[in-house]
Design an enzyme around this catalytic site. Structure first.
Site, PDB file in Angstrom:
ATOM      1  N   CYS A   1       3.629   5.503  12.814  1.00  0.00           N
ATOM      2  CA  CYS A   1       3.484   4.296  12.000  1.00  0.00           C
ATOM      3  C   CYS A   1       3.092   4.617  10.556  1.00  0.00           C
ATOM      4  CB  CYS A   1       2.462   3.367  12.631  1.00  0.00           C
ATOM      5  SG  CYS A   1       0.805   4.064  12.674  1.00  0.00           S
TER       6      CYS A   1
ATOM      7  N   HIS B   1       3.585   7.302   3.528  1.00  0.00           N
ATOM      8  CA  HIS B   1       3.581   8.336   2.495  1.00  0.00           C
ATOM      9  C   HIS B   1       3.633   7.682   1.120  1.00  0.00           C
ATOM     10  CE1 HIS B   1       5.975  10.767   5.703  1.00  0.00           C
ATOM     11  NE2 HIS B   1       4.681  10.834   5.946  1.00  0.00           N
TER      12      HIS B   1
ATOM     13  N   ARG C   1      -3.872  17.096  13.279  1.00  0.00           N
ATOM     14  CA  ARG C   1      -2.703  17.604  12.556  1.00  0.00           C
ATOM     15  C   ARG C   1      -2.812  19.050  12.058  1.00  0.00           C
ATOM     16  NH1 ARG C   1       1.774  15.667  10.663  1.00  0.00           N
ATOM     17  NH2 ARG C   1       1.431  16.605   8.651  1.00  0.00           N
TER      18      ARG C   1
ATOM     19  N   ALA D   1      -0.198   6.297  10.066  1.00  0.00           N
ATOM     20  CA  ALA D   1      -0.137   7.733  10.361  1.00  0.00           C
ATOM     21  C   ALA D   1       0.372   8.505   9.150  1.00  0.00           C
ATOM     22  CB  ALA D   1       0.756   8.000  11.569  1.00  0.00           C
TER      23      ALA D   1
END
Lengths: 543, 460
Positions: free
Chosen positions: A64, A196, A98, A67
Site C-alpha cells: 500500500c 514514494h 526491510r 508501505a
C-alpha cells in the site's frame, strides 16, 4: 513445453502460452491483464499497462501507499521519529522488516529499531484522533528528545478527518522541532508507488534546503533511490570515498534527516531507483539547478559505466584517473570470481518480478553470468520504467494519480546553481545524457515476456511453462516457488544476504548464484522408494 | 546499542505506544482461516494489509501463505467497498477455486461502515457464490483488541456459519484452540489420540503451515479442519476451549447456537495447565486418564527435579499474548523461577486477575500490565531498573537481549529468525520439556560463556 535447448537461438514465442494464462480469467479481468503482458520486441516501441488499480480478489504482490512512504522512503532514516498515526498493525509490520542497514556513531540518534504508534482505539475512530496524536508527539518529544518527527497517516486517518498537517504545524510551533505529516493512507494510490511520491514531496517541502553547509569536497554528490538493503550503500560509499567523491546524502539508505537538509548543496544527483525517487531529483533540478543522471550500481559492468559517467560529468583528470584505478583493480577481482562461477551457471534460466527497478537492474548481474532472463516485470512501476522516460508526456493521468499532490516548485534564486545549468548544457552538446532512463524493455530479449504486477495464478503458470532455474521475487512468493523445487532469491531482502551492489556486491551475487544454481539439495526431494512398487507387509502387527 | 534511547526513567504515557507487544486483528483472522481446509482468507481493505499479514505469517512459518484482498482505492473508500468485494468473490472462485472464502474486515472497511454480512448476502443473491462453496465473514476492526481478537472472531464466524445441531449426538469432543503453532495443534491431536477420545480440533494449521517438500505446490494443502468436521461440532458432546482470549467466544457461540456445553481452560503450556487440560479432556470424553499420559507427566517432573538448581530464583521478563503468557507464567512459578515483568498489548481484565492469583504469593514483586501502552519499551525500562536473567517472547526480544546481555528464549508470534516452532510443540507435557530444554540451554550457555576458566564445568 518449450525445450530449453532451443533458447540458444532465441526465446520461444509465448503467444499461445499467454492466451492460455488469460483463458482462466473472467472476461473483464482477461482484457486488463492482456495489456499488462507484453511479448517483448526491443525493436518496437511497445506499450504496457502499468500503475493501474489492482483487480480485487487477485492475489497480488503489491502493498500500500503507507508501505511506500513510511516503509520504503522514510524507514531507512535514523535520526527521525517516524510516528505512525493509526491502529497498531501498520506500525508493527513496518518495524525493522526491510533490512535497511544504518551506521550510527556512538552518541548519535538512531530510532530505526523502534516502532512508534498512536495505537488508535475505537473511541479515537469515533471521536477523532487528533488529541491523541498531539499527546503522542508530546510524549515522544519528552522521552526521546528527537530533532524531527514525521507523522504517517494510515487508512482510517483521512476518513475520520484527522488533519495530520495542522497537528504537525501546531506541534512544531509548540515544541520547536521539525514536525511534518504525510497523507499516505494505504488506499491513496494503486500501490506503494503513490507512497514514494508522497514521501518525496514531504521531504522536499519540509527538509531539503533547511541548512546550508559549506562545501566539504571538490565533487559533492547525492545518491537517490538507494536504500541500503543488506549494506549495498556501504559498498557504494566505500568506492565513492576511494574515488574522492563526497557523498552528501543518500535517499535514504544509511541516511539522516540532517543530511537531507543540506543535500541541495550537491553538484550532481544520481538516481538509482528511478521509480521511487525521480520526483526529488526533478524538484531539486527545478529549484536548485542540480542536474541528475540515472546510475546503476547493480552489476560490475554497470558500476564501471556509472563511475565513468560520474567522472565525465565532473571532467576532472585526477578524478577520472582514480576512477580508472578503482575500476581496474575491482574488475580484476570480480573477473576472477566470474571466471569460476560462469561456466557452472551459464545458460540457466531466470525470471524476476520485483519492485520498481530491481527487476531491471538485476538483469545486469545475470547477464554477466550468462544466465538468461526469460520473463520479468515490476510490482509497482509506471510505464516509463518499462518503456523509458520519453513516454512520460503520453502517460494518461488517471484519478488515482491525480490524488497525489504535484508540488509546484519555483527557482530558489539564492541557491540556484547557474554554473551547473551551464555545465549541463555544455555536456549535452557533446552527447552526454541527463535524466536518461530508457526503461527495462529495451534491455530485454526478443520474445521475453514482460508482465506488470504479476499475480499468483500467473506465477504458477510461468513456472509450469518456463521451468526456470531460479525465480526472483519477494517473501510472499518465496515458499510457493520453492515448493515446486525451484530456488527463489528474494530481491527485496536479499534473503538476509548481500550486499549485491557495486564490485564487492557482484562478487557476493555470483557466489550466491553458484550456491543456489549449483546445489543438489533439490534432488533430495524424492524418497528413494518413490518409484518402487508397494510391498504388502508380512511382518506387520496385523498380519 | 540497538535500543540506545531506552532508559530506566519510566514516564507515564497515555497516547504513545513504543515497540508494541501486539499487532492488529486481521492477521489473527487470516491465521485462523488458514486452519480450515480448502479456505482462502480474504482481507476486505486496502491491499497493504493483506500484503503485510501474508509477509508476517510467511516469515514466521517459511511456508506459502495465500490470501486475497479487496484492493481498495480512494474511490472505494469513499463510496464503500461493496463493488470490490463482489468482484473479488467472483474472481477468487473463478481463478483460485477455493471451497471457502473467509472474509475479514480491516480498519478501513470498518471505518467506512461496510456491512460484510449484507455484501456476502448480495453475492449469494447475485449468484456469485457457486453451489457447494461458502463465504464466511468476520468483523475484525484493527482498532479493537489485538491479533488475538481477530483470531477469536474468525473462529466464532466459522462455527456460527458451519456448525449445526441436527439432534444426532456424536460421541466426540470439540477442541477449540487458542493461538498456537501447527506443531502444537498436531500435539493436541496426539494427546487426544493417546486418550482414545474422538475430537474435532478447530482451527488446525498442521499440514497447512508445515507442509512437506514434494516438488509440487498445492494451493490448498491437505490439512485444516474440514467443513464436515466443523458442521459436526454442533452435535458434539462437549467443547473444551483453550484460552479466554482466543477460544472462548467460539465456545460460547457453539453453546448458544447448538447447545453444546463447554468448559473453558487455558492453553496447556507447562505442568499445571496441562494437568487441567487432561482432566477436562477426561471429563469431557468420560474416560480415565491412561497410564501413558501419566508417564509423560512423570518424565516432565523428572526433568524439573533434575534441573531445579539452574532455574531456582531466576528472574524472567516475558511478553506476548495472554492465552500463552498466563500458563507460561504459572509454569515458571512452579519451577521456582521469578517471572517479574510481564507485558501484553492485548487488553482484557482476566489478565490482571489471573496474574495476581499466580504471582501474588510467590513473586509479590512482579510487575505486569496488559492493554494500552503495555509494550516492550515499558518492559525494557523495567529491565533497565532491575535486570533479569532470562527473556521470553517473540523475535523482537533479540534487540533487548543483545543490549542487556540477557539469555533469550523465543516463544510467541512472530518468530522471524529461528526455526523449530513449526515442528516442536510447546503444549502438553512433552512441550513443557521442550520449554525447559530451551530455557536451560540459553541459561547454561550463558554460564559456559561467562564462567571464569577455573570454574568452567564439564558436567552440569
Amino acid at each position: 513445453m518449450p525445450n530449453k535447448k532451443n533458447y540458444i537461438n532465441g526465446l520461444p514465442d509465448p503467444s499461445e502460452f499467454k492466451e492460455e494464462m488469460l483463458k482462466k480469467y473472467p472476461r473483464k479481468v482477461a482484457k486488463k491483464r492482456d495489456k499488462a503482458m507484453i511479448i517483448n520486441d526491443p525493436a518496437e516501441g511497445q506499450e504496457i499497462l502499468a500503475n493501474v488499480r489492482t483487480i480485487p480478489g487477485i492475489i497480488t504482490q503489491r502493498g500500500c501507499t503507507y508501505a511506500g512512504c513510511k516503509g520504503v522512503v522514510l524507514g531507512p532514516t535514523r535520526d527521525i521519529i517516524n510516528l505512525v498515526h493509526g491502529p497498531i498493525g501498520c506500525s508493527f509490520y513496518a518495524w525493522l522488516t526491510r533490512r535497511n542497514q544504518t551506521r550510527a556513531e556512538k552518541g548519535d540518534p538512531n530510532f530505526m529499531t523502534y516502532a512508534f504508534s498512536t495505537d488508535m482505539q475505537d473511541e479515537n475512530i469515533v471521536f477523532g484522533g487528533e488529541e491523541k496524536l498531539k499527546n503522542a508527539i508530546r510524549e515522544a518529544f519528552e522521552i526521546f528528545n528527537p530533532s524531527s518527527i514525521g507523522i504517517f497517516s494510515t487508512c482510517p486517518v483521512g476518513l475520520i478527518g484527522d488533519d495530520v498537517h495542522s497537528v504537525a504545524r501546531e506541534m512544531k510551533a509548540e515544541l520547536g522541532i521539525n514536525i511534518f505529516g504525510f497523507s499516505c493512507e494505504g488506499y491513496r494510490g494503486v500501490s506503494q508507488s503513490a507512497g514514494h511520491h508522497i514521501a518525496n514531496n514531504g521531504i522536499f517541502k519540509h527538509v531539503v534546503g533547511n541548512t546550508d553547509r559549506p562545501r566539504t569536497g571538490k565533487f559533492q554528490v547525492n545518491l537517490l533511490g538507494e536504500y541500503n538493503i543488506g549494506g549495498d550503500a556501504f559498498e557504494i560509499e566505500r568506492i565513492f570515498e576511494e574515488c574522492g567523491l563526497t557523498l552528501l546524502s543518500t535517499y535514504s539508505g544509511n541516511s539522516t534527516v540532517e543530511s537531507f537538509a543540506y543535500s541541495h548543496t550537491a553538484d550532481l544527483n544520481m538516481v538509482m531507483c528511478h521509480r521511487s525517487i525521480n520526483y526529488i531529483a526533478e524538484m531539486m533540478e527545478e529549484k536548485y539547478g542540480i542536474p541528475w543522471i540515472k546510475v546503476n550500481f547493480i552489476g560490475a559492468d554497470a558500476t564501471a559505466k556509472t563511475l565513468r559517467k560520474i567522472a565525465d560529468y565532473f571532467g576532472d583528470k585526477e578524478l577520472s584517473e582514480k576512477v580508472e584505478v578503482v575500476i581496474a583493480r575491482e574488475s580484476a577481482k570480480v573477473k576472477a570470481v566470474a571466471d569460476l562461477v560462469k561456466p557452472k551457471v551459464e545458460g540457466k534460466l531466470a525470471m524476476m518480478f520485483v519492485g520498481g527497478s530491481r527487476a531491471h537492474h538485476y538483469q545486469e548481474l545475470f547477464t554477466e553470468l550468462g544466465v538468461r532472463v526469460v520473463s520479468a516485470g515490476y510490482e509497482f512501476a509506471h510505464r516509463d520504467d518499462y518503456e523509458g522516460r520519453e513516454v512520460i508526456p503520453n502517460i494518461k493521468i488517471d484519478a488515482d494519480t491525480r490524488n497525489i499532490e504535484d508540488l509546484s516548485v519555483t527557482k530558489d534564486d539564492e541557491n540556484y546553481r547557474d554554473d551547473l545549468v551551464a555545465k549541463k548544457a555544455q555536456l549535452e552538446e557533446s552527447g552526454y545524457e541527463f535524466r536518461d532512463y530508457k526503461g527495462m524493455m529495451p534491455d530485454m530479449s526478443k520474445n521475453s515476456l514482460v508482465i506488470d504486477d504479476v499475480n499468483h495464478w500467473e506465477t504458477e503458470k510461468l513456472i509450469e511453462f518456463y521451468k526456470p532455474d531460479i525465480f526472483c521475487a519477494g517473501i510472499k512468493e518465496k515458499y510457493v516457488v520453492q515448493k515446486y523445487g525451484i530456488p527463489l532469491k528474494q530481491l527485496h531482502s536479499y534473503d538476509y544476504g548481500g550486499p549485491y551492489a557495486a564490485f564487492g556486491g557482484a562478487i557476493n551475487f555470483y557466489k550466491e548464484m553458484e550456491r543456489m544454481l549449483g546445489t543438489d539439495i533439490w534432488k533430495l526431494v524424492d524418497a528413494p522408494w518413490k518409484h518402487e512398487p508397494e510391498i504388502v507387509g508380512s511382518v506387520t502387527y496385523d498380519s | 546499542m540497538l535500543l540506545r534511547h531506552t532508559t530506566s526513567n519510566v514516564k507515564e504515557r497515555k497516547a504513545l505506544t513504543v515497540n508494541p507487544a501486539k499487532t492488529c486483528q486481521p492477521v489473527g483472522a487470516m491465521y485462523a482461516a488458514l486452519g480450515v481446509h480448502g479456505c482462502l482468507p480474504h482481507s476486505h481493505g486496502s491491499q497493504g494489509c493483506c500484503s503485510y499479514h501474508r509477509s508476517a505469517l510467511t516469515r514466521h512459518y517459511k511456508e506459502p501463505v495465500m490470501a486475497a484482498t479487496s484492493s481498495f482505492t480512494e474511490g472505494s473508500s469513499v463510496f464503500g467497498g461493496q463493488a470490490n468485494l463482489l468482484q473479488a468473490i467472483d474472481n477468487i472462485f473463478t481463478i483460485y477455486e477455493p471451497d471457502i472464502i473467509a472474509v475479514h474486515s480491516t480498519c478501513l472497511s470498518e471505518t467506512i461502515g461496510d456491512d460484510l454480512g449484507q455484501i456476502v448476502k448480495k453475492a449469494l443473491d447475485d449468484g456469485k457464490i457457486p453451489e457447494g462453496k461458502h463465504v464466511v465473514q468476520a468483523s475484525t476492526p484493527s482498532y479493537v483488541g489485538s491479533h488475538v481478537t481477530g483470531y477469536a472472531n474468525m473462529l466464532e464466524a466459522f462455527v456460527k456459519y458451519f456448525a449445526y445441531n441436527t439432534e444426532e449426538k456424536i460421541r466426540q469432543v470439540n477442541l477449540l484452540s487458542g493461538w498456537v503453532e501447527p506443531s502444537d495443534m498436531r500435539e493436541l491431536k496426539r494427546i487426544a489420540g493417546l486418550m482414545d477420545i474422538k475430537t474435532v480440533l478447530l482451527p488446525d494449521t498442521s499440514d497447512v503451515l508445515d507442509t512437506p517438500m514434494t516438488g509440487e505446490y498445492k494451493m490448498y494443502p491437505k490439512g485444516g479442519t474440514t467443513v464436515e468436521e466443523i458442521a459436526s461440532m454442533g452435535n458434539s458432546m462437549k467443547t473444551v476451549a483453550m484460552g479466554e482470549w482466543g477460544a472462548k467466544s467460539a465456545a460460547v457461540m457453539l453453546d448458544n447456537k447448538c447447545k453444546v456445553p463447554f468448559s473453558l481452560t487455558e492453553v496447556p503450556i507447562g505442568l499445571k495447565a496441562t494437568d487441567r487440560f487432561i482432566q477436562e479432556l477426561s471429563l469431557a470424553g468420560k474416560i480415565s486418564i491412561p497410564e501413558v499420559i501419566t508417564e509423560e507427566r512423570g518424565r516432565l517432573v523428572d526433568v524439573i527435579t533434575d534441573m531445579h538448581q539452574y532455574l531456582y530464583g531466576k528472574r524472567v521478563a516475558l511478553f506476548g499474548d495472554p492465552d500463552t503468557l498466563i500458563p507460561l507464567t504459572e509454569f515458571l512459578v512452579d519451577l521456582d523461577m521469578k517471572p517479574v515483568y510481564i507485558v501484553s498489548g492485548t487488553p482484557g481484565k482476566v489478565f490482571d486477575k489471573r496474574m495476581a492469583s499466580i504471582l501474588s504469593e510467590k513473586v509479590p514483586e512482579a510487575k505486569y500490565k496488559n492493554g494500552p501502552q503495555a509494550d516492550m519499551f515499558l518492559m525494557h525500562q523495567w529491565i533497565k531498573e532491575e535486570p533479569v536473567d532470562l527473556l521470553i517472547g517473540n523475535t523482537y526480544g533479540k534487540y533487548i537481549s543483545r543490549d542487556e546481555g540477557i539469555p533469550f528464549v523465543r516463544m510467541g508470534f512472530p518468530i522471524l529468525d529461528r526455526i523449530g516452532h513449526s515442528y516442536f510443540p510447546t503444549v502438553g507435557y512433552q512441550g513443557a520439556i521442550r520449554i525447559l530444554e530451551k530455557m536451560l540451554g540459553v541459561i547454561m550457555d550463558q554460564q559456559d560463556a561467562t564462567a571464569p576458566e577455573e570454574s568452567f564445568e564439564l558436567v552440569m
